[in-house]
Write a protein that holds these residues in place. Sequence first.
Motif, PDB file in Angstrom:
ATOM      1  N   PHE A  41       0.830  -1.210   0.000  1.00 17.16           N
ATOM      2  CA  PHE A  41       0.000   0.000   0.000  1.00 17.16           C
ATOM      3  C   PHE A  41       0.863   1.258   0.000  1.00 17.16           C
ATOM      4  N   PHE A  42       1.899   1.289   0.837  1.00 19.94           N
ATOM      5  CA  PHE A  42       2.761   2.471   0.909  1.00 19.94           C
ATOM      6  C   PHE A  42       3.445   2.746  -0.425  1.00 19.94           C
ATOM      7  N   THR A  43       3.928   1.674  -1.073  1.00 22.81           N
ATOM      8  CA  THR A  43       4.730   1.823  -2.289  1.00 22.81           C
ATOM      9  C   THR A  43       3.890   2.133  -3.517  1.00 22.81           C
ATOM     10  N   HIS A  44       2.767   1.436  -3.669  1.00 20.91           N
ATOM     11  CA  HIS A  44       2.027   1.500  -4.934  1.00 20.91           C
ATOM     12  C   HIS A  44       0.780   2.381  -4.889  1.00 20.91           C
ATOM     13  N   VAL A  45       0.377   2.800  -3.698  1.00 18.88           N
ATOM     14  CA  VAL A  45      -0.804   3.661  -3.590  1.00 18.88           C
ATOM     15  C   VAL A  45      -0.450   4.994  -2.910  1.00 18.88           C
ATOM     16  N   LEU A  46      -0.045   4.908  -1.648  1.00 18.04           N
ATOM     17  CA  LEU A  46       0.183   6.129  -0.881  1.00 18.04           C
ATOM     18  C   LEU A  46       1.294   6.985  -1.463  1.00 18.04           C
ATOM     19  N   LYS A  47       2.338   6.367  -2.019  1.00 16.42           N
ATOM     20  CA  LYS A  47       3.477   7.125  -2.548  1.00 16.42           C
ATOM     21  C   LYS A  47       3.071   8.010  -3.719  1.00 16.42           C
ATOM     22  N   ARG A  48       2.028   7.609  -4.450  1.00 19.71           N
ATOM     23  CA  ARG A  48       1.548   8.438  -5.565  1.00 19.71           C
ATOM     24  C   ARG A  48       0.845   9.695  -5.070  1.00 19.71           C
ATOM     25  N   GLU A  49       0.311   9.632  -3.852  1.00 21.43           N
ATOM     26  CA  GLU A  49      -0.471  10.750  -3.322  1.00 21.43           C
ATOM     27  C   GLU A  49       0.325  11.613  -2.341  1.00 21.43           C
ATOM     28  N   ARG A  50       1.120  10.964  -1.500  1.00 18.10           N
ATOM     29  CA  ARG A  50       1.866  11.669  -0.458  1.00 18.10           C
ATOM     30  C   ARG A  50       3.262  11.069  -0.389  1.00 18.10           C
ATOM     31  N   PHE A  51       4.104  11.539  -1.284  1.00 15.09           N
ATOM     32  CA  PHE A  51       5.407  10.920  -1.541  1.00 15.09           C
ATOM     33  C   PHE A  51       6.267  10.845  -0.280  1.00 15.09           C
ATOM     34  N   GLN A  52       6.496  11.963   0.377  1.00 17.02           N
ATOM     35  CA  GLN A  52       7.378  11.971   1.543  1.00 17.02           C
ATOM     36  C   GLN A  52       6.740  11.251   2.728  1.00 17.02           C
ATOM     37  N   TYR A  53       5.468  11.479   2.958  1.00 16.78           N
ATOM     38  CA  TYR A  53       4.772  10.860   4.086  1.00 16.78           C
ATOM     39  C   TYR A  53       4.770   9.343   3.978  1.00 16.78           C
ATOM     40  N   SER A  54       4.701   8.821   2.745  1.00 14.70           N
ATOM     41  CA  SER A  54       4.643   7.367   2.572  1.00 14.70           C
ATOM     42  C   SER A  54       5.888   6.697   3.135  1.00 14.70           C
ATOM     43  N   ASP A  55       7.055   7.309   2.959  1.00 16.73           N
ATOM     44  CA  ASP A  55       8.281   6.734   3.519  1.00 16.73           C
ATOM     45  C   ASP A  55       8.297   6.851   5.038  1.00 16.73           C
ATOM     46  N   THR A  56       7.764   7.950   5.549  1.00 14.02           N
ATOM     47  CA  THR A  56       7.727   8.150   7.001  1.00 14.02           C
ATOM     48  C   THR A  56       6.870   7.092   7.676  1.00 14.02           C
ATOM     49  N   VAL A  57       5.662   6.874   7.161  1.00  9.34           N
ATOM     50  CA  VAL A  57       4.764   5.898   7.773  1.00  9.34           C
ATOM     51  C   VAL A  57       5.245   4.472   7.495  1.00  9.34           C
ATOM     52  N   ASN A  58       5.912   4.267   6.365  1.00 11.89           N
ATOM     53  CA  ASN A  58       6.499   2.970   6.056  1.00 11.89           C
ATOM     54  C   ASN A  58       7.523   2.587   7.129  1.00 11.89           C
ATOM     55  N   ALA A  59       8.390   3.531   7.476  1.00 13.65           N
ATOM     56  CA  ALA A  59       9.406   3.271   8.504  1.00 13.65           C
ATOM     57  C   ALA A  59       8.761   3.009   9.866  1.00 13.65           C
ATOM     58  N   GLU A  60       7.744   3.789  10.197  1.00 15.93           N
ATOM     59  CA  GLU A  60       7.052   3.612  11.478  1.00 15.93           C
ATOM     60  C   GLU A  60       6.390   2.239  11.554  1.00 15.93           C
ATOM     61  N   PHE A  61       5.687   1.874  10.499  1.00 14.27           N
ATOM     62  CA  PHE A  61       4.956   0.606  10.484  1.00 14.27           C
ATOM     63  C   PHE A  61       5.921  -0.579  10.480  1.00 14.27           C
ATOM     64  N   THR A  62       7.018  -0.464   9.736  1.00  8.58           N
ATOM     65  CA  THR A  62       8.000  -1.543   9.684  1.00  8.58           C
ATOM     66  C   THR A  62       8.632  -1.766  11.049  1.00  8.58           C
ATOM     67  N   GLY A  63       9.032  -0.696  11.703  1.00  9.59           N
ATOM     68  CA  GLY A  63       9.622  -0.822  13.035  1.00  9.59           C
ATOM     69  C   GLY A  63       8.642  -1.407  14.038  1.00  9.59           C
ATOM     70  N   TRP A  64       7.386  -0.975  13.941  1.00  8.16           N
ATOM     71  CA  TRP A  64       6.336  -1.455  14.842  1.00  8.16           C
ATOM     72  C   TRP A  64       6.080  -2.945  14.618  1.00  8.16           C
ATOM     73  N   ALA A  65       6.024  -3.361  13.347  1.00  6.97           N
ATOM     74  CA  ALA A  65       5.785  -4.776  13.032  1.00  6.97           C
ATOM     75  C   ALA A  65       6.938  -5.646  13.513  1.00  6.97           C
ATOM     76  N   MET A  66       8.165  -5.175  13.346  1.00  4.67           N
ATOM     77  CA  MET A  66       9.320  -5.958  13.789  1.00  4.67           C
ATOM     78  C   MET A  66       9.335  -6.131  15.302  1.00  4.67           C
ATOM     79  N   GLU A  67       8.827  -5.163  16.009  1.00  2.46           N
ATOM     80  CA  GLU A  67       8.735  -5.284  17.461  1.00  2.46           C
ATOM     81  C   GLU A  67       7.744  -6.383  17.844  1.00  2.46           C
ATOM     82  N   LEU A  68       6.695  -6.549  17.049  1.00  3.90           N
ATOM     83  CA  LEU A  68       5.737  -7.632  17.298  1.00  3.90           C
ATOM     84  C   LEU A  68       6.423  -8.990  17.137  1.00  3.90           C
ATOM     85  N   GLY A  69       7.332  -9.087  16.161  1.00  2.00           N
ATOM     86  CA  GLY A  69       8.041 -10.341  15.957  1.00  2.00           C
ATOM     87  C   GLY A  69       8.974 -10.684  17.107  1.00  2.00           C
TER      88      GLY A  69
END
Length: 285
Positions: free
Chosen positions: A239-267
């Motif tokens: 979603f971040f790469t193929h949808v959100l990045k087309r609409e909010r380029f900089q924000y998509s990377d910011t939320v991508n990093a947040e979500f990735t870090g959060w998911a890894m903590e679950l692991g």
Amino acid sequence: MARQTVPHSSNYAFPVTLESLTIDGHDSGFFGTVRRDEGFPRVLGVAGERYGLLQNSDFIEQIEAGFRKADLSGFEREIAVMDHGARCQAQWVFKNRTIKVKKVGDEMAFKVTARNSYDGSWKVSLVDTIERLACLNGAVRSEKGIMLQGKHTSRLNVDRIVGGLGTMLERFENWASDLDLLVLPITQAQGSHILSHAQEEGIISGSTRDGILGFWNAPRRKEDEERTVYNLWNAGTEFFTHVLKRERFQYSDTVNAEFTGWAMELGRNPDRLKRVTTPLELVNN
């Protein structure tokens, strides 16, 4: 007014000059970073007299000199310019440098993201990223990145770039083991609950949650049909790469990093995973 975050050009090599700004004919003591190739002067940012202007063309050339010195080659390059040229982001994918998530067989390519700006919004930096080759999803490890300058100067230190690349390559090797931790079985409903908790904790917005849920509920590829935290994370990066990045380029990377870090903590934390797989409690006012 909100800043435009959608790339509007791939032309990064336009000249920018540092020019004195005046008010009512008087020297303001500040300088503007000015673009003049469009037929009129466009002030991209305001800076002090000691500001060292790093041209995008030099920025790209010096990063790639770092690649050569670090013995990195065979890349695919993509460059995007935002805000009428105020910010530039370049990405290089090295499909000859890959890691494999052993539990699922997914292959990830080393990806370098570098940023420069003429308005001070981005420091010159390298950002940890990877690309999943099965679907070209990009994942961001940290938005902070590795700074390439102590202060804004007109040239980069190639040895500093090589050092940053070395650090990123070391961290790249850790992606595989960290992502292996996410191959944990969950149900379809639990995936939805996890996203609701992520929204509740401020990691993603409601609209982003709905966007990820669309990919979670209807996987585009057979390999994404497994129901694990890893597949849920992949739904997010898709979603971040193929949808959100087309609409909010900089924000998509910011939320991508947040979500990735959060998911890894679950692991890494079974108790936390157990908590977020349960439905949120509804509070009646």
